[in-house]
Design a protein around this motif. Structure first.
Motif, PDB file in Angstrom:
ATOM      1  N   PRO A 339       0.859  -1.372   0.038  1.00  0.00           N
ATOM      2  CA  PRO A 339      -0.162  -0.048   0.032  1.00  0.00           C
ATOM      3  C   PRO A 339       0.824   1.192   0.222  1.00  0.00           C
ATOM      4  O   PRO A 339       2.066   1.227   0.596  1.00  0.00           O
ATOM      5  CB  PRO A 339      -0.670   0.003   1.254  1.00  0.00           C
ATOM      6  CG  PRO A 339       0.036  -1.011   2.296  1.00  0.00           C
ATOM      7  CD  PRO A 339       0.715  -1.836   1.297  1.00  0.00           C
ATOM      8  N   SER A 340       0.298   2.202  -0.615  1.00  0.00           N
ATOM      9  CA  SER A 340       1.132   3.725  -0.641  1.00  0.00           C
ATOM     10  C   SER A 340       0.561   4.308   0.579  1.00  0.00           C
ATOM     11  O   SER A 340      -0.651   4.493   0.982  1.00  0.00           O
ATOM     12  CB  SER A 340       0.524   4.455  -1.759  1.00  0.00           C
ATOM     13  OG  SER A 340       0.985   5.809  -1.577  1.00  0.00           O
ATOM     14  N   VAL A 341       1.531   5.053   1.382  1.00  0.00           N
ATOM     15  CA  VAL A 341       1.228   5.786   2.382  1.00  0.00           C
ATOM     16  C   VAL A 341       1.633   7.363   2.091  1.00  0.00           C
ATOM     17  O   VAL A 341       1.675   8.291   2.931  1.00  0.00           O
ATOM     18  CB  VAL A 341       2.172   5.343   3.685  1.00  0.00           C
ATOM     19  CG1 VAL A 341       1.843   4.031   4.229  1.00  0.00           C
ATOM     20  CG2 VAL A 341       3.678   5.514   3.500  1.00  0.00           C
ATOM     21  N   LYS A 342       1.844   7.627   0.946  1.00  0.00           N
ATOM     22  CA  LYS A 342       2.090   9.133   0.329  1.00  0.00           C
ATOM     23  C   LYS A 342       1.075  10.044   0.985  1.00  0.00           C
ATOM     24  O   LYS A 342       1.529  11.081   1.193  1.00  0.00           O
ATOM     25  CB  LYS A 342       2.414   9.030  -1.043  1.00  0.00           C
ATOM     26  CG  LYS A 342       3.354   8.397  -1.485  1.00  0.00           C
ATOM     27  CD  LYS A 342       3.483   8.270  -3.107  1.00  0.00           C
ATOM     28  CE  LYS A 342       4.653   7.411  -3.497  1.00  0.00           C
ATOM     29  NZ  LYS A 342       4.498   7.174  -5.064  1.00  0.00           N
ATOM     30  N   ALA A 343      -0.166   9.540   1.063  1.00  0.00           N
ATOM     31  CA  ALA A 343      -1.422  10.654   1.391  1.00  0.00           C
ATOM     32  C   ALA A 343      -1.052  11.164   2.899  1.00  0.00           C
ATOM     33  O   ALA A 343      -1.704  12.094   3.164  1.00  0.00           O
ATOM     34  CB  ALA A 343      -2.637  10.016   1.026  1.00  0.00           C
ATOM     35  N   THR A 344      -0.211  10.354   3.717  1.00  0.00           N
ATOM     36  CA  THR A 344      -0.425  10.581   5.065  1.00  0.00           C
ATOM     37  C   THR A 344       0.702  11.859   5.231  1.00  0.00           C
ATOM     38  O   THR A 344       0.885  12.348   6.364  1.00  0.00           O
ATOM     39  CB  THR A 344       0.123   9.550   6.088  1.00  0.00           C
ATOM     40  OG1 THR A 344       1.501   9.119   5.737  1.00  0.00           O
ATOM     41  CG2 THR A 344      -0.731   8.589   5.727  1.00  0.00           C
ATOM     42  N   GLY A 345       1.627  12.097   4.134  1.00  0.00           N
ATOM     43  CA  GLY A 345       2.663  12.922   4.409  1.00  0.00           C
ATOM     44  C   GLY A 345       3.875  12.505   5.121  1.00  0.00           C
ATOM     45  O   GLY A 345       4.905  13.232   4.856  1.00  0.00           O
ATOM     46  N   LEU A 346       3.897  11.286   5.552  1.00  0.00           N
ATOM     47  CA  LEU A 346       5.072  10.743   5.948  1.00  0.00           C
ATOM     48  C   LEU A 346       5.791   9.871   4.982  1.00  0.00           C
ATOM     49  O   LEU A 346       5.286   9.307   4.003  1.00  0.00           O
ATOM     50  CB  LEU A 346       4.841   9.722   7.257  1.00  0.00           C
ATOM     51  CG  LEU A 346       4.057  10.369   8.537  1.00  0.00           C
ATOM     52  CD1 LEU A 346       3.363   9.337   9.345  1.00  0.00           C
ATOM     53  CD2 LEU A 346       4.771  11.309   9.196  1.00  0.00           C
ATOM     54  N   SER A 347       7.234   9.828   5.250  1.00  0.00           N
ATOM     55  CA  SER A 347       7.909   8.735   4.631  1.00  0.00           C
ATOM     56  C   SER A 347       7.739   7.352   5.092  1.00  0.00           C
ATOM     57  O   SER A 347       7.193   6.973   5.980  1.00  0.00           O
ATOM     58  CB  SER A 347       9.451   8.994   4.998  1.00  0.00           C
ATOM     59  OG  SER A 347       9.957   8.862   5.871  1.00  0.00           O
ATOM     60  N   SER A 348       7.995   6.468   4.059  1.00  0.00           N
ATOM     61  CA  SER A 348       7.989   4.963   4.606  1.00  0.00           C
ATOM     62  C   SER A 348       8.655   4.656   5.805  1.00  0.00           C
ATOM     63  O   SER A 348       8.109   4.207   6.738  1.00  0.00           O
ATOM     64  CB  SER A 348       8.610   4.294   3.420  1.00  0.00           C
ATOM     65  OG  SER A 348       8.032   4.245   2.195  1.00  0.00           O
TER      66      SER A 348
END
Length: 405
Positions: A339-348
């Protein structure tokens, strides 16, 4: 004369620490990013781990029993360096029946200590220092370090979620230089769950032939596909002699700890790999070979049942991520969601660390898998439905907290 020798001894440069004795390649090699998060979670009973790619199933009883019986019968000797002849025969028949690729067990199949040894042997047999080794990314973490340790130069080729993380011919072409020698591919993919169809492979095969490349095809997840049958690159016209097919028993047969793998390739390549194998490990353990033989002869129904269980979990976890607002392409193979977590604004890295500390869920940050992995998590769904359901619930609450906090 004695004084000259004393002067030489006195001028010897002393190393500052024990680390200075290490080879540069070993000294600069980074520890496994997967294991780092697994170790952080170890010992904490509240943790749900989606980190390590290991089936939660136990090796089927009849496979374990075959091993135990062989020990009772005193089978504790070396085998042929290449592996038990009957196991190589069975591997050859299995690959032909399942994936339509034919190998001569006597000359084209080598039994190894896991698929990992097969990859190491293949790279060491092929690499001349300075050779460029092409690696589509995100990918399994060992390819590039082993390449560097062998004197090669890893060259990453980024793949993308919008393409379902498939390798594209134009991307492969763009990465090729006069020093390019080997392409390493892993489909079904660890960490993305992406697959390649026959139609996907055709333009890739053309580029491979036009540029005279050899391919190491890591097919350890070949049996774990959902909705379409795995297509081995070696089965395409002209590709068998250019492909080193690597696989094993860890994933599909729930035999990770047995460390049983194999490589199939042209006799000249297998001969070179066998020589390295002879001087390093001699042969794979006979107990594991006996178990692998039993798995192939009588374990296919259990394998299919495990794949169906993974498929159920796959649908659950992908739906769960989408429900909590994390984009997730649908994996068609292996047992990972990405899953992508880009929408949270956090890096992996930030997301994974906070998820572990604040929600007690361990997942691997996507950036450890190379280019294109940043902004994603690798989540193994090789765990129980109850654990997956609870993990999704915790991740959902964590993401809500990020949005409102």
């Amino acid at each position: 004369m004695i004084k000259d020798e004393e002067m030489q001894l006195n001028t010897t440069v002393r190393r500052a620490s024990m680390a200075d004795y290490l080879a540069p390649g070993a000294r600069s090699m980074k520890p496994s990013g997967i294991r780092r998060f697994f170790d952080l979670a170890a010992g904490r009973k509240d943790i749900i781990t989606l980190g390590v790619g290991e089936p939660d199933f136990v090796t089927p009883w009849h496979v374990r029993e075959a091993c135990v019986y062989s020990l009772e019968m005193g089978k504790t000797q070396y085998t042929s360096n290449a592996g038990m002849p009957e196991l190589r025969e069975e591997i050859g028949q299995y690959l032909y029946n399942q994936f339509d690729v034919a190998y001569d067990p006597a000359q084209e199949i080598l039994v190894t200590v896991g698929g990992s040894e097969a990859i190491d042997l293949a790279l060491r047999a092929l690499i001349t220092p300075g050779d460029e080794i092409l690696v589509p990314e995100p990918c399994y973490i060992s390819y590039s370090p082993i390449t560097s340790l062998s004197g090669g130069v890893p060259v990453g080729i980024e793949t993308f979620a919008e393409d379902q993380f498939k390798l594209k011919a134009e991307s492969l072409k763009a990465a090729i230089t006069p020093r390019s020698k080997v392409l390493v591919v892993c489909y079904p993919s660890n960490p993305t769950g992406g697959i390649m169809t026959y139609e996907d492979w055709l333009p890739i095969a053309k580029v491979i032939e036009e540029n005279d490349l050899i391919v190491i095809s890591d097919e350890i997840y070949a049996e774990l596909t959902y909705g379409s049958k795995h297509v081995s690159l070696a089965s395409l016209p002209g590709m068998k002699d250019r492909t080193i097919l690597v696989s094993g028993f860890s994933k599909a047969f729930a035999m990770t700890g047995w460390r049983m793998g194999y490589a199939c390739a042209h006799p000249d390549i297998i001969s070179a790999m066998l020589k390295i194998h002879q001087y390093t490990v001699m042969c794979a353990p006979i107990m594991g070979q006996v178990a692998a033989l039993e798995a192939l002869r009588n374990g296919l129904e259990e394998k299919d049942r495990m794949v169906e269980a993974y498929n159920q979990r796959r649908r659950l976890i992908v739906h769960g991520f989408r429900e909590i607002g994390l984009e997730c392409h649908e994996p068609q193979g292996a047992f990972y969601a990405f899953p992508s977590v880009k929408a949270t604004g956090l890096s992996s890295e930030e997301f994974s660390t906070r998820l572990l500390n604040e929600a007690s869920v361990a997942a691997v940050p996507g950036d450890v898998f190379g280019s294109g992995g940043e902004g994603h998590l690798r989540c193994s769904y090789a765990t129980s439905v109850n654990q997956l359901t609870e993990a999704i619930d915790r991740i959902g609450k964590f993401v809500d907290k990020l949005r409102t906090g």
